[in-house]
Design a protein around this motif. Structure first.
Motif, PDB file in Angstrom:
ATOM      1  N   ALA A  34       0.813  -1.225   0.000  1.00  0.00           N
ATOM      2  CA  ALA A  34       0.000   0.000   0.000  1.00  0.00           C
ATOM      3  C   ALA A  34       0.840   1.265   0.000  1.00  0.00           C
ATOM      4  O   ALA A  34       0.291   2.372  -0.037  1.00  0.00           O
ATOM      5  CB  ALA A  34      -0.919   0.002   1.215  1.00  0.00           C
ATOM      6  N   THR A  35       2.159   1.125   0.032  1.00  0.00           N
ATOM      7  CA  THR A  35       3.014   2.305   0.201  1.00  0.00           C
ATOM      8  C   THR A  35       3.821   2.635  -1.044  1.00  0.00           C
ATOM      9  O   THR A  35       4.907   3.213  -0.944  1.00  0.00           O
ATOM     10  CB  THR A  35       3.963   2.096   1.402  1.00  0.00           C
ATOM     11  OG1 THR A  35       4.788   0.935   1.164  1.00  0.00           O
ATOM     12  CG2 THR A  35       3.173   1.906   2.689  1.00  0.00           C
ATOM     13  N   TRP A  36       3.332   2.275  -2.212  1.00  0.00           N
ATOM     14  CA  TRP A  36       4.030   2.667  -3.442  1.00  0.00           C
ATOM     15  C   TRP A  36       4.137   4.185  -3.495  1.00  0.00           C
ATOM     16  O   TRP A  36       3.187   4.902  -3.201  1.00  0.00           O
ATOM     17  CB  TRP A  36       3.273   2.188  -4.675  1.00  0.00           C
ATOM     18  CG  TRP A  36       3.211   0.691  -4.836  1.00  0.00           C
ATOM     19  CD1 TRP A  36       2.121  -0.105  -4.660  1.00  0.00           C
ATOM     20  CD2 TRP A  36       4.296  -0.175  -5.201  1.00  0.00           C
ATOM     21  NE1 TRP A  36       2.443  -1.419  -4.905  1.00  0.00           N
ATOM     22  CE2 TRP A  36       3.770  -1.499  -5.238  1.00  0.00           C
ATOM     23  CE3 TRP A  36       5.638   0.024  -5.502  1.00  0.00           C
ATOM     24  CZ2 TRP A  36       4.548  -2.604  -5.563  1.00  0.00           C
ATOM     25  CZ3 TRP A  36       6.417  -1.082  -5.838  1.00  0.00           C
ATOM     26  CH2 TRP A  36       5.881  -2.364  -5.859  1.00  0.00           C
ATOM     27  N   SER A  37       5.298   4.664  -3.893  1.00  0.00           N
ATOM     28  CA  SER A  37       5.517   6.118  -3.916  1.00  0.00           C
ATOM     29  C   SER A  37       4.903   6.775  -5.151  1.00  0.00           C
ATOM     30  O   SER A  37       4.663   7.982  -5.144  1.00  0.00           O
ATOM     31  CB  SER A  37       7.018   6.421  -3.871  1.00  0.00           C
ATOM     32  OG  SER A  37       7.660   5.965  -5.060  1.00  0.00           O
ATOM     33  N   ARG A  38       4.665   5.977  -6.201  1.00  0.00           N
ATOM     34  CA  ARG A  38       4.111   6.502  -7.435  1.00  0.00           C
ATOM     35  C   ARG A  38       3.074   5.516  -7.977  1.00  0.00           C
ATOM     36  O   ARG A  38       3.059   4.339  -7.611  1.00  0.00           O
ATOM     37  CB  ARG A  38       5.203   6.721  -8.496  1.00  0.00           C
ATOM     38  CG  ARG A  38       6.368   7.583  -8.082  1.00  0.00           C
ATOM     39  CD  ARG A  38       7.300   7.846  -9.261  1.00  0.00           C
ATOM     40  NE  ARG A  38       6.629   8.627 -10.298  1.00  0.00           N
ATOM     41  CZ  ARG A  38       6.532   9.964 -10.278  1.00  0.00           C
ATOM     42  NH1 ARG A  38       7.070  10.652  -9.279  1.00  0.00           N
ATOM     43  NH2 ARG A  38       5.918  10.601 -11.254  1.00  0.00           N
ATOM     44  N   VAL A  39       2.251   6.011  -8.884  1.00  0.00           N
ATOM     45  CA  VAL A  39       1.314   5.115  -9.570  1.00  0.00           C
ATOM     46  C   VAL A  39       2.091   4.109 -10.414  1.00  0.00           C
ATOM     47  O   VAL A  39       1.771   2.921 -10.445  1.00  0.00           O
ATOM     48  CB  VAL A  39       0.341   5.925 -10.443  1.00  0.00           C
ATOM     49  CG1 VAL A  39      -0.564   4.992 -11.249  1.00  0.00           C
ATOM     50  CG2 VAL A  39      -0.500   6.859  -9.583  1.00  0.00           C
ATOM     51  N   PHE A  40       3.149   4.584 -11.095  1.00  0.00           N
ATOM     52  CA  PHE A  40       4.048   3.733 -11.866  1.00  0.00           C
ATOM     53  C   PHE A  40       5.436   3.827 -11.224  1.00  0.00           C
ATOM     54  O   PHE A  40       6.216   4.728 -11.565  1.00  0.00           O
ATOM     55  CB  PHE A  40       4.123   4.179 -13.327  1.00  0.00           C
ATOM     56  CG  PHE A  40       2.838   4.012 -14.101  1.00  0.00           C
ATOM     57  CD1 PHE A  40       2.671   2.937 -14.955  1.00  0.00           C
ATOM     58  CD2 PHE A  40       1.802   4.927 -13.991  1.00  0.00           C
ATOM     59  CE1 PHE A  40       1.495   2.773 -15.685  1.00  0.00           C
ATOM     60  CE2 PHE A  40       0.627   4.781 -14.711  1.00  0.00           C
ATOM     61  CZ  PHE A  40       0.471   3.697 -15.555  1.00  0.00           C
TER      62      PHE A  40
END
Length: 523
Positions: A86-92
């Motif tokens: 849940a902690t991705w820094s960006r969408v991609f």
């Protein structure tokens, strides 16, 4: 004293023949290898080893570190179902974050203790006497395992020559996407890049502002669509942490992909051909308009305009690739390359292009080409040779994972395997198949588990029939376009002609008696 020693040696030989080093061996510690390892653990199988040629997990995300590296699908669709982040820094996300994700998965599930890094398998050989696999490394070491899962990815190895003469003549600096040397400073240098595939589309806008000159050598233009990428706000991360939300979002994506692929193969063939022809014509026209808004120079814009459909080659997503050609220091060359010289590249019109650095973004040997499998490197029962079999009979495998003649062996990325989903969803379901077959073999106390030839023949006949619209798209409608979606035999074995959910059910519920189960003779 000599008699006990002789007996001891004889006993040791028997143990080596009948008892392999491991119950299961997995080749590759990329996304597929990690999926297989977790599935083995979840099934209660802990006697396994993961053999990896690199020095850490992650596969391509560990080996590739080139400038601009990142995923080209949203992160919520590019992760394991058993390890949602849940902690991705960006969408991609960028490459370093994706690599860390795989490292975190390996730590979370205790996989590092099973790893054998810096071990490159040169040959897989079935032992007919002991009923196990011998994995022979490039250093001559032999690792044995009762069952074998090949988790080698889609892009097996970089193309060394790529059909360009004179590669060894060049005296400047070579860079490859798969082994980028960050110690060499390209800033202020004259750089040439050969290729406009997925890697090049990311590298070009990343280095264009840093180099003195950048010349792109293009054989075929690439579709490059806008990328809806942005930093993930805190609120978005908190939302993704809501239990079940990511699974639901990913499920929606899979439903859309499933409907599109099933629609393409389920309608009457003539209807599908007309729809594909219309689709390509309309999308090409729309893309020409998009290029008119993005690329300033008309001549460059014309060279960047594809004359093939958006699915004929791997489409890309980038907000900077096309705009890079608006820079004064970026040029596009479409004249064919005659050879690489000591100082740069000579094109067929006789022009010499001098460079301090050349980037070889010339692609990979792909899993769907029979030439990728060298004869003599995967040898099964009674001398069965996978490379020869696929060359002579076309690429085929039961549910894309197993072949008669290769007992106790499954491949996660095989013929007719990709269903259009994110990579992790795809290798999870093929790993499910392998682990289900292994556990059933152990339940039946079988030493040999081998798919039946009649099961493969029936499955392949149906898959080949369904793939007719796909072959039309690549072999007829877009026959003029070089693409790894069409292999050297004129077949489209990259894509599985079924929906995602049908494929998933096939791997989880295949008839267990499609395999034969043989017990070992008493020794």
């Amino acid at each position: 004293m000599s008699t006990p020693k002789t007996k001891g040696r004889r006993s040791q030989r028997i143990v080596r023949k009948t008892e392999p080093d491991f119950q299961v061996a997995v080749i590759g510690a990329g996304p597929g290898g990690l999926a297989a390892a977790v599935k083995l653990k979840q099934a209660g199988l802990h006697d396994f080893v993961v053999v990896e040629r690199a020095d850490d997990v992650g596969g391509s995300w560990h080996e590739n570190t080139y400038p601009g590296l990142g995923v080209d699908i949203p992160a919520v669709a590019y992760q394991y179902s058993f390890a949602r982040n849940a902690t991705w820094s960006r969408v991609f996300p960028y490459g370093a974050e994706v690599k860390k994700y795989h490292q975190d998965v390996a730590r979370k599930f205790g996989l590092y203790r099973h790893m054998r890094f810096e071990t490159d398998i040169a040959r897989e050989e079935w032992d007919d006497t002991g009923n196990y696999w011998k994995l022979i490394t490039d250093s001559g070491e032999v690792i044995t395992a009762r069952f074998l899962i090949s988790a080698v990815g889609a892009f097996v190895r970089p193309k060394e020559e790529a059909g360009i003469p004179g590669r060894l003549n060049y005296q400047g600096k070579y860079q490859r996407p798969s082994s980028w040397d960050h110690s060499w400073d390209h800033r202020g240098k004259k750089v040439g890049i050969i290729g406009t595939g997925a890697s090049a589309v990311q590298i070009i806008p990343a280095i264009a502002p840093e180099v003195a000159e950048l010349t792109v050598f293009q054989r075929t233009p690439v579709w490059s669509l806008p990328k809806p990428d942005f930093p993930m706000p805190r609120a978005g991360q908190r939302l993704l942490a809501v239990p079940g939300l990511q699974a639901a979002l990913h499920g929606v994506v899979l439903v859309v992909v499933d409907l599109a692929l099933r629609g393409a193969i389920s309608v009457p063939t003539e209807t599908a051909k007309k729809a594909m022809t219309w689709f390509d014509r309309v999308t090409i026209a729309l893309y020409e308009r998009y290029l008119g808004l993005v690329v300033k120079d008309p001549a460059t814009r014309a060279e960047l305009t594809p004359d093939f459909g958006p699915l004929a080659k791997r489409p890309t997503m980038s907000n900077g690739y096309l705009r890079a050609y608006n820079r004064a220091n970026v040029g596009l060359v479409t004249e064919g390359i005659e050879e690489i010289t000591a100082t740069g590249i000579r094109t067929r019109d006789g022009v010499e292009h001098e460079f301090d650095m050349i980037v070889l973004a010339t692609g990979y040997e792909v899993f769907s080409d029979p030439e990728t499998y060298r004869p003599g490197t995967i040898v099964g029962r009674n001398g069965f040779d996978l490379g020869k079999f696929w060359t002579e009979n076309g690429m085929q495998a039961y549910e894309s994972v197993s072949v008669p003649g290769l007992p106790n062996r499954w491949t996660l990325v095989g013929p007719y395997s990709w269903t259009g989903s994110g990579w992790h969803s795809f290798v999870e379901m093929t790993a499910d198949h392998a682990v289900r077959a292994i556990t059933e073999g152990l339940r039946r106390k079988a030493a040999v588990v081998e798919v039946r030839k009649e099961a493969l023949d029936s499955y392949h006949a149906e898959i080949f029939r369904r793939a007719e619209p796909i072959r039309f798209y690549f072999n007829e409608l877009n026959a003029h376009t070089p693409t790894y979606y069409r292999n050297s035999q004129g077949d489209s074995t990259y894509v599985r002609p079924s929906g995602f959910f049908e494929a998933s059910r096939g791997h989880r519920r295949f008839p267990l008696d499609d395999y034969s189960y043989e017990t070992a003779p008493v020794r």
